[in-house]
Write a protein that holds these residues in place. Structure first.
Motif, short mmCIF file in Angstrom:
data_model
loop_
_atom_site.label_atom_id
_atom_site.label_comp_id
_atom_site.label_asym_id
_atom_site.label_seq_id
_atom_site.Cartn_x
_atom_site.Cartn_y
_atom_site.Cartn_z
N HIS A 1 -79.97 -19.50 17.99
CA HIS A 1 -78.58 -19.38 17.52
C HIS A 1 -78.37 -18.03 16.81
N ALA A 2 -79.29 -17.69 15.93
CA ALA A 2 -79.16 -16.45 15.16
C ALA A 2 -79.22 -15.23 16.07
N LEU A 3 -80.09 -15.25 17.05
CA LEU A 3 -80.19 -14.13 17.98
C LEU A 3 -78.90 -13.97 18.78
N ILE A 4 -78.33 -15.08 19.23
CA ILE A 4 -77.07 -15.02 19.97
C ILE A 4 -75.96 -14.49 19.07
N ALA A 5 -75.88 -15.02 17.85
CA ALA A 5 -74.85 -14.58 16.91
C ALA A 5 -74.97 -13.08 16.62
N SER A 6 -76.19 -12.63 16.36
CA SER A 6 -76.41 -11.21 16.09
C SER A 6 -76.08 -10.37 17.31
N GLY A 7 -76.41 -10.88 18.51
CA GLY A 7 -76.11 -10.15 19.74
C GLY A 7 -74.63 -9.98 19.97
N HIS A 8 -73.83 -10.87 19.41
CA HIS A 8 -72.37 -10.75 19.50
C HIS A 8 -71.78 -10.12 18.23
N ARG A 9 -72.65 -9.49 17.46
CA ARG A 9 -72.27 -8.72 16.27
C ARG A 9 -71.63 -9.57 15.18
N LYS B 1 -66.84 -10.86 12.07
CA LYS B 1 -67.23 -11.87 13.05
C LYS B 1 -68.10 -12.93 12.37
N ALA B 2 -67.82 -14.18 12.70
CA ALA B 2 -68.60 -15.29 12.16
C ALA B 2 -69.08 -16.17 13.31
N ALA B 3 -70.21 -16.83 13.08
CA ALA B 3 -70.76 -17.75 14.07
C ALA B 3 -71.11 -19.06 13.39
N VAL B 4 -70.94 -20.15 14.13
CA VAL B 4 -71.39 -21.47 13.67
C VAL B 4 -72.20 -22.11 14.78
N ALA B 5 -73.18 -22.88 14.40
CA ALA B 5 -74.07 -23.51 15.36
C ALA B 5 -73.60 -24.92 15.70
N TYR C 1 -62.27 -18.92 19.69
CA TYR C 1 -63.68 -18.52 19.64
C TYR C 1 -64.26 -18.51 21.05
N ILE C 2 -65.42 -17.89 21.17
CA ILE C 2 -66.19 -17.99 22.40
C ILE C 2 -67.37 -18.91 22.14
N ASP C 3 -67.80 -19.63 23.16
CA ASP C 3 -69.00 -20.46 22.99
C ASP C 3 -70.08 -19.98 23.94
N VAL C 4 -71.26 -19.81 23.39
CA VAL C 4 -72.39 -19.28 24.14
C VAL C 4 -73.48 -20.34 24.17
N PRO C 5 -73.88 -20.81 25.36
CA PRO C 5 -74.92 -21.83 25.43
C PRO C 5 -76.30 -21.27 25.08
N LEU D 1 -74.79 -24.94 21.53
CA LEU D 1 -73.80 -23.87 21.66
C LEU D 1 -73.76 -23.06 20.38
N THR D 2 -73.56 -21.76 20.51
CA THR D 2 -73.27 -20.89 19.39
C THR D 2 -71.82 -20.44 19.52
N LEU D 3 -71.00 -20.74 18.55
CA LEU D 3 -69.59 -20.36 18.58
C LEU D 3 -69.39 -19.09 17.76
N VAL D 4 -68.64 -18.15 18.30
CA VAL D 4 -68.41 -16.86 17.62
C VAL D 4 -66.92 -16.57 17.60
N ALA D 5 -66.40 -16.15 16.45
CA ALA D 5 -64.96 -15.88 16.31
C ALA D 5 -64.73 -14.64 15.45
N ASP D 6 -63.59 -14.01 15.67
CA ASP D 6 -63.11 -12.96 14.80
C ASP D 6 -62.31 -13.60 13.68
N ILE D 7 -62.66 -13.31 12.43
CA ILE D 7 -61.99 -13.88 11.28
C ILE D 7 -61.19 -12.77 10.58
N VAL D 8 -59.90 -12.96 10.51
CA VAL D 8 -59.01 -11.98 9.88
C VAL D 8 -58.75 -12.39 8.44
N TYR D 9 -58.78 -11.43 7.54
CA TYR D 9 -58.45 -11.72 6.14
C TYR D 9 -57.60 -10.62 5.55
#
Length: 290
Positions: free
Chosen positions: A71-79, A38-42, A272-276, A282-290
């Motif tokens: 932003h970091a707390l939201i990202a961490s909360g979404h793992r 999982k990755a997040a961008v601010a 991605y999901i966006d969390v206000p 907004l904090t955007l969170v996505a699953d990144i496949v590799y």
């Protein structure tokens, strides 16, 4: 016992084949599964410096770092395993283009790669120390852009990476400068990548670097496929980023100042999901496949 007749042989072989087929069908064979992190961008609108107010450079920096903390707390909360912040997100853009003297109050010295400013008794500025502790406290890798005062007295547009224990694991000086009156650049572009515990190695480039061979294309030829990418681009940003990922068969975790951020892979925009945030970002969170 005598030999089987043809009909007996055929019947017994059919029965045997049916039994073998049933056994094979019930066996769970190992299959190749894609790996995911999982990755997040601010999506961050910075607090800007206004010389007509009483706000100091430190006031601006700490105000933006407080927004980063959320932003970091939201990202961490979404793992999320990693969170990427935009170019000039700590300082804003109002100080750019006015000479290096305007930049110096917003700059800070950065220690060597491999240290942990949060737990080691070493000299560090507010951005370095706060980011190291934030990464450690919420257990997330952080990619952040800041103004660095180099040992040589030059002012650099720097990208730092802290692991989830707060260690500074990578530092990169932006190679291709837009505001040349505000920043210095090294004579030769740096080629910087770093290890993670959750994905293949990642490479670093910043904003305008993307239109040049170095460092991005060179890193891609070395086998790097994923780039946390801090930028301050206009509306053309997503189109440029999407095209670059298609041409280079790569993935970009794109944090763009003010908006148009996202996740791009092989020319496609990833879901991605966006969390206000409480500050209107907004904090955007996505699953990144590799």
């Amino acid at each position: 016992i005598g030999p089987w007749k043809g009909s007996e042989l055929s019947g017994k072989m059919q029965t045997t084949l049916i039994i073998v087929a049933i056994i094979i069908a019930t066996i769970t064979l190992p299959t190749a599964h894609a790996s995911t992190y999982k990755a997040a961008v601010a999506v961050h609108k910075p607090i800007e410096y206004d010389p007509n107010t009483n706000m100091t450079a430190l006031d601006v920096i700490y105000a933006n770092l407080e927004k980063y903390r959320e932003h970091a707390l939201i990202a961490s909360g979404h793992r999320a395993n990693i969170v990427v912040f935009p170019e000039f997100g700590v300082t804003g853009t109002g100080i750019l283009g006015h000479g290096k003297d305007r930049m110096k109050p917003f700059s800070e010295w950065v220690p060597s790669v491999g240290v942990n400013p949060c737990i080691m008794k070493i000299k560090s500025g507010p951005v370095v120390y706060s980011t190291s502790c934030l990464a450690r406290n919420v257990s997330i890798m952080i990619v952040i852009n800041l103004v660095e005062l180099g040992d040589d007295g030059n002012i650099y547009n720097s990208e730092l990476v802290f692991d989830n224990d707060g260690y500074l694991i990578a530092k990169y000086y932006k190679s291709h400068i837009w505001f040349t009156s505000s920043f210095d650049a090294l004579p030769k572009p740096q080629i910087v990548s770093f290890n993670t515990t959750f994905s293949p190695d990642m490479g670093i480039m910043v904003c305008k670097d993307i239109i040049y061979k170095n460092p991005g294309v060179t890193l891609r030829k070395q086998g790097i496929t994923t780039f946390p990418y801090s930028a301050a681009q206009s509306i053309i940003g997503p189109t440029l980023v999407k095209s670059w990922t298609w041409l280079n068969d790569a993935t970009l975790l794109f944090s763009n100042l003010g908006g148009h951020s996202g996740f791009f892979k092989n020319g496609k925009t990833l879901d991605y999901i966006d969390v206000p945030t409480q500050h209107g970002d907004l904090t955007l969170v996505a699953d990144i496949v590799y």
